[in-house]
Enzyme design. Structure first.
Site, PDB file in Angstrom:
ATOM      1  N   CYS A   1      -2.118  -8.453  -2.206  1.00 51.04           N
ATOM      2  CA  CYS A   1      -3.805  -9.012  -1.950  1.00 51.04           C
ATOM      3  C   CYS A   1      -4.545  -8.896  -3.082  1.00 51.04           C
ATOM      4  O   CYS A   1      -4.287  -7.740  -4.070  1.00 51.04           O
ATOM      5  CB  CYS A   1      -4.528  -8.419  -0.789  1.00 51.04           C
ATOM      6  SG  CYS A   1      -3.608  -8.855   0.898  1.00 51.04           S
TER       7      CYS A   1
ATOM      8  N   SER B   1      -9.567   0.758   3.779  1.00 50.84           N
ATOM      9  CA  SER B   1      -8.826  -0.048   3.136  1.00 50.84           C
ATOM     10  C   SER B   1      -9.649  -0.114   1.558  1.00 50.84           C
ATOM     11  O   SER B   1     -10.693  -0.086   1.400  1.00 50.84           O
ATOM     12  CB  SER B   1      -8.941  -1.570   3.424  1.00 50.84           C
ATOM     13  OG  SER B   1      -8.471  -2.392   2.867  1.00 50.84           O
TER      14      SER B   1
ATOM     15  N   ASP C   1       0.625  -1.188  -0.174  1.00 53.72           N
ATOM     16  CA  ASP C   1      -0.024  -0.042  -0.078  1.00 53.72           C
ATOM     17  C   ASP C   1       0.841   1.189  -0.025  1.00 53.72           C
ATOM     18  O   ASP C   1       0.696   2.112  -0.851  1.00 53.72           O
ATOM     19  CB  ASP C   1      -1.048   0.077   1.288  1.00 53.72           C
ATOM     20  CG  ASP C   1      -1.955  -1.177   1.255  1.00 53.72           C
ATOM     21  OD1 ASP C   1      -1.391  -2.283   0.595  1.00 53.72           O
ATOM     22  OD2 ASP C   1      -3.020  -0.852   1.342  1.00 53.72           O
ATOM     23  N   LYS C   2       1.671   1.452   1.064  1.00 49.35           N
ATOM     24  CA  LYS C   2       2.422   2.659   0.913  1.00 49.35           C
ATOM     25  C   LYS C   2       3.779   2.726   0.287  1.00 49.35           C
ATOM     26  O   LYS C   2       4.268   3.933  -0.079  1.00 49.35           O
ATOM     27  CB  LYS C   2       2.621   3.301   2.517  1.00 49.35           C
ATOM     28  CG  LYS C   2       1.362   3.201   3.373  1.00 49.35           C
ATOM     29  CD  LYS C   2       0.087   3.889   2.714  1.00 49.35           C
ATOM     30  CE  LYS C   2      -1.243   3.466   3.276  1.00 49.35           C
ATOM     31  NZ  LYS C   2      -1.692   1.993   3.170  1.00 49.35           N
TER      32      LYS C   2
END
Length: 553
Positions: A194, A468, A122-123
């Site tokens: 994911c 999310s 994500d980041k």
């Protein structure tokens, strides 16, 4: 070609520097060649990063094949799923700035001529894109790729969201502990980010749309050998970018960000892309505000519904034509003359095709005429709030209900799992914004619990935190100003009516102004005291409406 690395290897005064380079095995021949930094976010706890040593070795092989000298160095990465629903989630968004800063430090301290960056989750992706814009030397991004989707023994598809929602189903007696265990054991079958259109995959796809990733960067599964070949190609391509002095400022233009927004809306990406594209644009010196996002939402059809909005996953998108298929479909709406690491967008898409029209719809057969993300305004969010409208059930697009207020994500999650939430409630989680959290936690746990308990058709959740990319439902985040800064969300009380109108972009607290003014007189903000990095982050971070970037350095 003038090389930046000459600053550490040319002339008599650099004899000490060369001596140190010899100590790491650099030969005389290598001293003459470009030095390429290979930024690797490998670690052994994040599923999306555990295989990145293999990707890095392929990148370095490509660099050497094309005549460069690669030097690998690390940066951090947080797994949002493992960090979820405890203090660890406060560090997730906050890690983005550290990732960017650490790459700046290593690159400028060691005089690299160009960079290949290897993120995945994500980041790490936006942090590296921010660093690319800031440093403005030839750069290419090659991600670790998505995880394959999971399957139950009856072949029902699974992903990480299935597990979070399974917890809610267990609480509602809709699932046994053995059934939850089966989901747990099968939802995440391989390494990689994911498998749905969650934040990591959203940003890896945005990297292609922005032009800093090769074709396939966002969708080739982590376990396919195509991913290794892509990494080698990235290593070779960086040498071409260096030779032609193609730098991020030539790629990350206003038109490129407009293309990315259109792709974002068409795909129905994570709402976190709003934070990240805004932050990347700031580093690139490109103006970006929430009104621009709404403008592109209104003109862009939603042509893909991937998990959590639908049952398709990233591997399905890959086999349907990948991001090139999506961009080819959107070409009438895009700036085709923009530059990418593969030439102009028009050249890049010359041979692109859509192989499965069920996964990538045509513009005429889109799921909706408007895009996946919507920015809401009103007295509760005068600076904006964000929702993934493509993942909201029709009956929740317009609703009014009584507020049930919580001052933390954990308190709300416990309330849901203890069956204290009723159909029609509008849950309000505050003091989870960039400053109030601090760190702007994701609210996947409470929203997934609502979904699992079957309450997503009757309960909305509003927060100054964020969600999310795996979230579906009437989940409205990024409410700005946040409670910690005295935003109206701080003065909501249990039972207050809140009106949500997503199609019209409205979020209103239906309480008289005089009542609010009376509440303000006795207002005391909730302080969540943390030391170390979180305290420093709180002092520097901006509003979510500005991308939660560091403003005071």
């Amino acid at each position: 070609m003038d090389l930046r690395s000459q600053v550490i290897k040319k002339g008599h005064q650099k004899a000490p520097h060369r001596s140190l380079l010899r100590a790491v095995g650099v030969t005389d021949e290598e001293m003459k060649r470009p030095f390429i930094g290979v930024v690797n976010s490998f670690n052994e706890i994040v599923p999306g990063h555990v295989h990145l040593r293999t990707i890095s070795e392929a990148v370095k092989a490509g660099v050497r094949l094309a005549g460069g000298v690669p030097f690998e160095f690390p940066t951090i990465a947080v797994c949002d799923g493992i960090a979820m629903n405890h203090v660890g989630m406060k560090y997730s968004l906050a890690s983005r700035e550290l990732i960017c800063d650490s790459i700046e430090i290593m690159t400028r301290a060691h005089g690299f001529d160009a960079l290949v960056m290897i993120p995945n989750c994500d980041k790490s992706v936006p942090g590296m894109l921010m660093a690319a814009a800031r440093l403005n030397i030839p750069t290419i991004i090659v991600s670790g790729g998505p995880m394959l989707k999971g399957h139950k023994h009856n072949f029902e598809t699974l992903d990480l969201t299935s597990v979070f929602e399974g917890v809610g189903k267990l609480s509602a007696n809709q699932l046994s502990t053995d059934e939850l265990l089966e989901i747990e054991e099968n939802a995440c079958p391989t390494c990689g980010s994911c498998s749905g259109m969650f934040t990591a995959n959203s940003m890896n796809c945005m990297t292609e749309a922005l032009g800093l990733g090769l074709s396939g960067n966002g969708t080739i599964p982590a376990v396919y050998m195509d991913r290794i070949r892509l990494a080698k190609e990235a290593g070779m391509r960086i040498m071409s970018l260096l030779e032609n002095q193609i730098t991020p400022d030539q790629i990350l233009t206003e038109k490129a960000f407009e293309n990315a927004l259109i792709a974002d809306m068409a795909l129905g990406c994570s709402t976190n892309t709003v934070l990240h594209l805004t932050a990347i644009a700031k580093e690139a010196g490109v103006a970006m505000d929430l009104n621009k996002i709404n403008a592109y939402t209104e003109k862009t059809p939603n042509i893909c519904k991937l998990s959590p909005a639908g049952h398709f996953h990233i591997e399905d998108l890959h086999h349907a034509g990948g991001m090139n298929g999506v961009l080819k479909t959107l070409l009438p709406l895009l700036h085709e003359d923009v530059l990418t690491v593969e030439g102009s967008l028009k050249e890049k898409l010359k041979h692109a095709k859509v192989y499965d029209s069920k996964v990538i719809k045509s513009l005429d057969e889109a799921y909706s005429t408007t895009g996946g993300i919507k920015v809401l305004y009103g007295n509760l969010a005068p600076e904006g709030a964000v929702v993934k409208q493509s993942a909201v059930l029709k009956e929740m697009l317009k609703t009014t209900g009584p507020a049930k207020v919580y001052d933390s994500e954990e308190a709300c999650a416990n309330s849901i799992l203890n069956h204290e939430v009723k159909p029609g409630d509008v849950l309000v989680i505050r003091y989870e914004g960039p400053k109030g959290g601090p760190g702007m936690q994701e609210m996947l746990t409470p929203m997934a619990a609502l979904n699992g308990m079957g309450l997503d058709a009757s309960v909305a959740l509003i927060t100054d935190g964020r969600f999310s990319g795996g979230t579906r439902g009437a989940a409205i985040g990024h409410v700005s100003p946040e409670a910690y800064e005295g935003g109206l969300i701080a003065f909501v009380e249990n039972g207050d009516l809140i009106e949500i109108n997503i199609p019209e972009g409205r979020l209103e607290l239906l309480v008289e102004g005089s009542v609010i003014e009376s509440r303000k007189k006795s207002f005391r903000k909730v302080e969540k005291n943390y030391d170390g990095y979180l305290n420093k982050y709180r002092m520097h971070v901006s509003s979510a409406s500005k991308g939660a970037v560091w403003e005071k350095r």
